[in-house]
Design a protein around this motif. Structure first.
Motif, PDB file in Angstrom:
ATOM      1  N   LEU A   6      14.175  77.456  39.322  1.00  8.96           N
ATOM      2  CA  LEU A   6      15.132  76.416  39.639  1.00  8.96           C
ATOM      3  C   LEU A   6      16.231  76.349  38.591  1.00  8.96           C
ATOM      4  CD1 LEU A   6      12.770  73.631  41.004  1.00  8.96           C
ATOM      5  CD2 LEU A   6      14.031  75.395  42.238  1.00  8.96           C
ATOM      6  N   TYR A   8      20.263  77.898  37.875  1.00  6.79           N
ATOM      7  CA  TYR A   8      21.367  78.381  38.698  1.00  6.79           C
ATOM      8  C   TYR A   8      22.511  78.873  37.822  1.00  6.79           C
ATOM      9  CZ  TYR A   8      18.729  75.542  41.994  1.00  6.79           C
ATOM     10  OH  TYR A   8      17.726  74.992  42.749  1.00  6.79           O
ATOM     11  N   LYS A  37      14.846  71.915  50.565  1.00 10.77           N
ATOM     12  CA  LYS A  37      15.709  72.729  49.706  1.00 10.77           C
ATOM     13  C   LYS A  37      14.986  73.154  48.432  1.00 10.77           C
ATOM     14  CE  LYS A  37      19.784  72.238  46.732  1.00 10.77           C
ATOM     15  NZ  LYS A  37      20.884  71.324  46.327  1.00 10.77           N
ATOM     16  N   HIS A  41      13.897  77.026  47.243  1.00  7.90           N
ATOM     17  CA  HIS A  41      14.380  77.596  45.974  1.00  7.90           C
ATOM     18  C   HIS A  41      13.221  78.016  45.074  1.00  7.90           C
ATOM     19  CE1 HIS A  41      18.736  75.869  46.129  1.00  7.90           C
ATOM     20  NE2 HIS A  41      18.370  76.471  47.238  1.00  7.90           N
ATOM     21  N   LEU A  53      19.058  81.861  40.103  1.00  5.80           N
ATOM     22  CA  LEU A  53      19.698  81.966  41.410  1.00  5.80           C
ATOM     23  C   LEU A  53      21.202  81.825  41.242  1.00  5.80           C
ATOM     24  CD1 LEU A  53      17.309  79.770  43.612  1.00  5.80           C
ATOM     25  CD2 LEU A  53      17.174  82.227  43.122  1.00  5.80           C
ATOM     26  N   CYS A  55      24.957  80.626  42.525  1.00  4.33           N
ATOM     27  CA  CYS A  55      25.548  79.537  43.291  1.00  4.33           C
ATOM     28  C   CYS A  55      27.025  79.847  43.530  1.00  4.33           C
ATOM     29  CB  CYS A  55      25.399  78.217  42.540  1.00  4.33           C
ATOM     30  SG  CYS A  55      26.143  76.807  43.377  1.00  4.33           S
ATOM     31  N   PHE A  64      23.398  79.306  47.935  1.00  5.58           N
ATOM     32  CA  PHE A  64      22.538  79.776  46.854  1.00  5.58           C
ATOM     33  C   PHE A  64      22.012  81.158  47.241  1.00  5.58           C
ATOM     34  CE2 PHE A  64      22.453  75.175  46.949  1.00  5.58           C
ATOM     35  CZ  PHE A  64      22.740  74.854  45.629  1.00  5.58           C
TER      36      PHE A  64
END
Length: 546
Positions: A6, A8, A37, A41, A53, A55, A64
Motif C-alpha cells: 500500500l 504509491y 479498493k 491494492h 504501485l 499512480c 493505480f
C-alpha cells in the motif's frame, strides 16, 4: 491475506503513456467502495523494478497500475451505483477508452438471495447481469375511474434485458481448480454462478427484496454497479465479469460486519484465476518478466503460450514492439509538423493521428505484421504494413481464424467517413510483395477554419468523450451536440450534457439538439440550465434555440 503493497508513486503522463502504448496492461479492475479498493491494492504487487504501485491521473480519474497475479493490471474506483458523474457506467467507458484492456473484472461485495441456500462469503459469479431499474410503470386498471389510480398500486413491467458476461472469463471462473481460500468466520466460500440483479438502489428492505426476486427466479443475488460495467464493456466488445461475495441479505439486519471478509474472498478468487499464465491462450495474455534499463517504465515482456523458447519469444516481441513504435512516432511527428497545419484542421489532425496509430497497432497486434514503413510526401502519408490483409476503411472487425477484434477499426471507419472532406483515403493489398498499402492524401489549402464542432450522442456514448473533448482547439467557438436520435432517457441526457460542460471552456457555447417529440428531455434540460445558471448552454427544440 493479500500482499501488503500500500505504497504509491506518482508517474507523469509520458510515463503512463509508455505503459498504455506497450499493451502490457491487459486487465482492468473496478471497485466501488473503499474496503474493496484497499483489498484489491493489497493483492496487487509493484511492476518489477518498482517498490510501490504506480499512480497516474487524467482530468477526472485516478488509476493505480501494478501486477495482479501474472498480468499487468490497472485499477480504478467508481462511485456507488451505475449512474452519476462518477458511476460505474461512465467510469468504465473512460477507463476502456484510456487503457483498452482485454479483460474487465469487478470484485467486491453483494447481497445474497436466500440464507437457507447460501451463506455469508459465498461468491456470486455473474453469468449475466439483469438491470432491474429499466421498468414501465402504468395504472393497473385503466377502465376504472381516475379515483382508483391514487389508491391502487401501479403495475410495474420489467423492460431490462440480461447482459451476458464474457464467455471466456465466465468459463475460467466457473472452472476454478486448486483454490483453497478460507476464513475462520465463514469457512470456505461456495462459488455460485447465475444471473445477478443490478440497480442503483441500496436495498435493506425484506419487502423490496422479495418483490425484486419474485419475477426473477433465476437470480442468485444483487449489487449496484454491474449494470453500468456490463453495459459499457459490452458496448465496446470487451470481456467482462462481476465477481462479488455475499456480505448481507438486503434486509433490515444489513450491516458492515462481513464487508471486509467478502471483499477479501472475491478478490482472492480473482487473484487466483489471474495467477495462471496459461488461463487465456486465445487472447495472448502478456506476462511481465522484467523492468527495462533504458529509463522507461518497462518494455520487456513475453507472450505466453507460444511454442518457442522463452528467450526467443522475448526477443521477437521486443523487436516487433520497437519497429511498431518507431512507425507510430514518425506518424506523430509528421502530423504535428507545421507543414500539415495548413492542410487539415486541428480536430481532423488530432483524430487522424489517433486513427493512424490504431491502424499500425492493429497491423502489428492482430495482423502479425513484422515491419512497417512510413513515407511522407508534400501532401500525403503512406503506411505500408506486411502481415495479413485488412482494409481499415471498412466498418468491420479484423477476423483471424476463429477470433475477431473490434473497437479500433470502428473508430477508423468513423474517422474516414467524417473527415473525407479534408483528406482522401485509398487501400490496396499488393500481392507481389504481400503488403497492405494505405495512403492518406490532403488537398493543399483545403483546411477549414472551424468555429463549430458538431457531435452526436453516439460519438460520446461509444466511450470517446475525453477523446473528442479532452483538448478543444482554440478555434472552436461552439459545440453542437445532437441527442435527438441516440438518447431519450432523461438521466443519461443530463449526465452527458454535464460531462461535456465540465470538459469545455466557459467561453465555448454548447448547443444541445433535442428530438421534436421529446418534450420531457427538453423541459428537464431547461430546468437544469435555469437552476444551475449555465450561461454557455443553449437548447434547440422544434427549430427554436432557447
Amino acid at each position: 491475506m493479500g500482499h501488503m503493497y500500500l505504497q504509491y508513486s506518482d508517474i507523469n503522463e509520458d510515463q503512463a503513456r509508455s505503459i498504455r502504448d506497450s499493451g502490457i496492461v491487459g486487465l482492468l479492475l473496478i471497485t466501488a467502495t473503499q474496503i474493496e479498493k484497499e483489498t484489491v491494492h493489497r493483492y496487487m504487487t509493484p511492476l518489477q523494478g518498482h517498490n510501490s504501485l504506480l499512480c497516474t491521473r487524467t482530468e477526472f480519474d485516478t488509476y493505480f497500475v501494478g501486477q495482479f497475479g501474472v498480468y499487468g493490471a490497472v485499477h480504478i474506483q467508481c462511485s456507488a451505483g451505475s449512474t452519476g458523474r462518477f458511476g460505474a457506467h461512465l467510469t468504465t467507458m473512460a477507463a476502456i477508452h484510456h487503457w483498452q484492456p482485454f479483460f474487465i473484472v469487478m470484485p467486491g461485495i453483494a447481497f445474497g438471495r436466500d440464507p437457507k441456500k447460501q451463506k455469508m462469503g459465498d461468491i456470486l459469479i455473474s453469468e449475466a447481469i439483469d438491470p432491474y431499474g429499466l421498468v414501465k410503470i402504468q395504472d393497473q386498471f385503466p377502465s376504472l375511474p381516475d379515483f382508483f389510480d391514487y389508491i391502487l398500486p401501479p403495475k410495474i413491467i420489467d423492460r431490462g434485458k440480461h447482459i451476458p458476461a464474457g464467455p471466456i472469463l465466465f468459463n475460467r471462473f466457473t472452472n476454478v481448480v486448486n483454490w483453497h481460500w478460507t476464513h475462520s468466520d465463514i469457512g470456505t466460500p461456495n462459488l455460485k454462478n447465475g444471473v445477478v440483479v443490478s440497480g442503483d438502489e441500496l436495498i435493506s428492505s425484506r419487502r423490496r427484496k422479495r418483490t425484486l426476486f419474485k419475477s426473477r427466479p433465476e437470480a442468485i443475488g444483487g449489487e449496484m454497479e454491474g449494470a453500468g460495467v456490463s453495459a459499457a464493456a459490452s458496448r465496446c466488445n470487451k470481456e467482462w465479469i462481476i465477481v462479488k461475495s455475499i456480505c448481507d441479505w438486503g434486509d433490515k439486519h444489513k450491516d458492515d460486519k462481513y464487508q471486509k471478509i467478502a471483499a477479501e474472498a472475491s478478490t482472492a478468487l480473482c487473484h487466483h484465476v489471474f495467477s495462471s499464465p496459461n488461463a487465456f491462450p486465445r487472447l495472448k495474455a502478456f506476462q511481465i518478466i522484467q523492468n527495462s534499463n533504458d529509463g522507461g517504465i518497462f518494455t520487456k515482456f513475453e507472450v505466453v503460450n507460444e511454442d518457442k523458447p522463452a528467450e526467443d519469444k522475448k526477443n521477437i516481441v521486443n523487436s516487433r514492439l520497437k519497429r511498431m513504435w518507431t512507425a507510430i512516432e514518425k506518424v506523430r511527428s509528421t502530423l504535428e509538423s507545421s507543414k500539415f497545419s495548413d492542410l487539415i484542421s486541428p480536430k481532423a489532425r488530432q483524430i487522424l493521428l489517433f486513427g493512424m496509430c490504431e491502424i499500425i497497432d492493429n497491423g502489428f497486434t492482430h495482423g502479425n505484421a513484422a515491419n512497417c514503413e512510413i513515407s511522407v510526401k508534400d501532401s500525403s502519408i503512406t503506411i505500408s504494413l506486411d502481415g495479413k490483409p485488412f482494409d481499415p476503411g471498412k466498418e468491420s472487425v479484423l477476423a483471424i481464424g476463429n477470433d475477431s477484434y473490434g473497437g479500433g477499426l470502428f473508430t477508423i471507419h468513423k474517422m474516414l467517413n467524417d473527415f473525407l472532406n479534408e483528406f482522401s483515403y485509398s487501400y490496396q493489398f499488393d500481392e507481389r510483395i504481400l503488403r497492405n498499402i494505405i495512403v492518406f492524401s490532403f488537398a493543399k489549402g483545403s483546411v477549414r477554419q472551424e468555429s463549430v464542432l458538431e457531435l452526436n450522442a453516439r460519438d460520446l456514448i461509444e466511450g470517446q468523450l475525453h477523446f473528442f473533448l479532452g483538448d478543444i482547439p482554440s478555434g472552436y467557438k461552439k459545440i453542437v451536440l445532437d441527442i435527438s436520435k441516440d438518447m431519450k432517457m432523461i438521466s443519461f441526457s443530463s449526465h452527458l450534457v454535464l460531462q461535456v460542460l465540465d470538459l469545455i471552456p466557459a467561453s465555448v457555447m454548447l448547443e444541445v439538439k433535442v428530438a421534436e417529440d421529446d418534450s420531457y428531455v427538453y423541459e428537464f434540460l431547461m430546468r437544469m440550465k435555469v437552476r444551475r445558471e449555465i450561461k454557455n448552454l443553449e437548447i434547440s427544440f422544434r427549430g427554436i434555440v432557447y
